[in-house]
Enzyme design. Structure first.
Site, short mmCIF file in Angstrom:
data_model
loop_
_atom_site.label_atom_id
_atom_site.label_comp_id
_atom_site.label_asym_id
_atom_site.label_seq_id
_atom_site.Cartn_x
_atom_site.Cartn_y
_atom_site.Cartn_z
N ASP A 10 0.85 -1.19 0.00
CA ASP A 10 0.00 0.00 0.00
C ASP A 10 0.89 1.24 0.00
O ASP A 10 1.73 1.41 0.90
CB ASP A 10 -0.90 -0.02 1.24
CG ASP A 10 -1.99 1.04 1.20
OD1 ASP A 10 -2.28 1.55 0.10
OD2 ASP A 10 -2.55 1.34 2.26
N ASP A 125 -3.23 2.58 -5.92
CA ASP A 125 -2.15 2.66 -4.93
C ASP A 125 -1.97 1.41 -4.08
O ASP A 125 -1.26 1.44 -3.08
CB ASP A 125 -2.36 3.86 -4.02
CG ASP A 125 -3.64 3.76 -3.19
OD1 ASP A 125 -4.46 2.87 -3.48
OD2 ASP A 125 -3.82 4.57 -2.26
N GLU A 126 -2.58 0.27 -4.47
CA GLU A 126 -2.41 -0.93 -3.67
C GLU A 126 -2.45 -2.17 -4.55
O GLU A 126 -3.17 -2.22 -5.55
CB GLU A 126 -3.44 -1.03 -2.55
CG GLU A 126 -4.87 -1.10 -3.04
CD GLU A 126 -5.86 -1.37 -1.91
OE1 GLU A 126 -5.54 -2.21 -1.02
OE2 GLU A 126 -6.94 -0.77 -1.91
#
Length: 399
Positions: A10, A125-126
């Site tokens: 993350d 974003d992960e």
């Protein structure tokens, strides 16, 4: 037999961190991302930049993300900017730049798949990574039976930083559920490694709502029943959970609280739709603000078309979404004669959708969605002529 190791990676305050690369002079300061174009930093005669602050913000925008310095004041994503201004009036306000965030997203993902190719993309974003068969993951190092997997986690973090200049937090456990929990335990720039034996110490003291899959309603119901922590949830009898939450969800709550999750890392999942939407700084009237709305609507269609081309899809259904000033939401969808990724065709059919919705009150939000996606094939795209000729890019009437 190889032990199963799944990582959840993350990025730390992703959008804000990208902006700090652009404006390093703001490092360590409270910064909020979520402003509009009018909040671009302004160059000064001496070469410096003048930044907008929340103190002077007026509107109904929301926080996209914030630096950790801003979060210390209680500012968080999805909070209204006016409320954020009351908490941190001197925080710097920057506009969002999704094109730049997507570019950095591609960079960090390309870096990690060079090390661990089995990746599940969960958003900008992960990601999840299956590290089980990655060379070195099962090795002991200097007497540490987990030394190999620990070193691999650090390699992933180093690769992300080398490719982007950004930090990330990584949770590594035997499954996806636990790894997502652990990636948040030591933020920012954390590396958390957890075996199943560590669940009572590290996981059970956490609030039950921290489990991905326990939403606000379920969390409130658990609280009302006296269940506050994951440990208390784990101690609850399965029959009792089934009684209150139904068979499927009740049994899942029991399994999740004990850290059980056998879901695989899915390397690719075809999207079902692509969409773009925007919330206005002030309510706009469909007739009094027709030119402004027309330009915004056209830009959304262009952005969706660009997304389709970039991701290699074309769509068959076009939909619109309106949120009125009383928060009522209306959606409409129309099916095209053929698949398309053409901006003009999308704009034309989205405009036809608008003709079927009430346009007699002010709007807070407007959105465009393309559904029924497929990879481009041999079927020709039908380009229907609208009733009145127009060119993409013009400020168009909505109706």
């Amino acid at each position: 037999m190889s032990r199963r190791w799944i990582a959840h990676l993350d990025m730390d305050a992703f959008y804000a961190s990208v902006e700090l690369l652009r404006y390093p002079q703001l490092t360590g300061q409270p910064v909020v991302i979520g402003g509009g174009r009018r909040h671009q930093p302004e160059p000064q005669p001496d070469g410096s930049l003048s930044f907008s602050t929340l103190r002077h913000y007026a509107g109904r925008g929301v926080v996209t993300t914030a630096t950790y310095a801003a979060r210390a004041f209680g500012v968080h994503s999805a909070m209204g900017l006016m409320k954020a201004a009351a908490l941190a009036p001197d925080a710097v306000l920057l506009p969002t730049d999704f094109d730049e965030y997507r570019r950095y997203s591609r960079l960090f993902k390309a870096a990690v798949v060079e090390i661990a190719p089995v990746m599940e993309d969960r958003g900008i974003d992960e990601i999840y990574l299956d590290l089980t068969e990655v060379p070195g993951a099962q090795d002991a190092v200097d007497g540490d039976p987990l030394g190999g997997i620990r070193a691999l986690g650090q390699r992933l973090k180093d690769a992300v930083h080398h490719a982007t200049g950004l930090s990330c937090s990584v949770g590594i456990t035997p499954n996806k559920l636990l790894s997502k929990l652990c990636s948040d335990l030591d933020k920012p720039d954390g590396l958390t490694l957890l075996e199943l034996s560590g669940i009572p110490e590290r996981i059970w003291p956490l609030p039950a709502k921290r489990i991905n899959g326990i939403g606000p309603k379920a969390s409130a119901r658990l609280e009302a029943l006296g269940v506050h922590t994951i440990g208390e949830l784990a101690a609850a009898e399965p029959e009792w959970l089934v009684q209150h939450f139904g068979a499927n969800y009740g049994l899942w709550l029991h399994e999740a609280a004990h850290g059980r999750d056998d879901r695989p890392v899915v390397t690719y999942r075809e999207p079902k739709s692509l969409s773009r939407e925007t919330t206005f700084e002030r309510d706009l009237h469909p007739r009094q603000d027709r030119d402004a709305l027309g330009a915004i609507f056209t830009r959304l269609c262009e952005q969706v078309a660009s997304d389709l081309e970039r991701k290699g899809f074309e769509g068959r259904s076009i939909g619109v979404k309106l949120r009125y000033d009383d928060f009522k939401i209306v959606t409409r969808v129309v099916t095209l004669p053929a698949h398309t990724q053409d901006a003009a065709t999308i704009r034309q059919w989205a405009g036809r959708c608008l003709k079927t919705v009430p346009l007699d009150q002010r709007l807070r939000l407007i959105g465009v969605k393309v559904e029924g996606l497929r990879r481009p094939g041999s079927e020709p795209v039908a380009a229907q002529e609208p009733a009145a000729a127009w060119r993409l890019g013009e400020s168009l009437p909505l109706f």
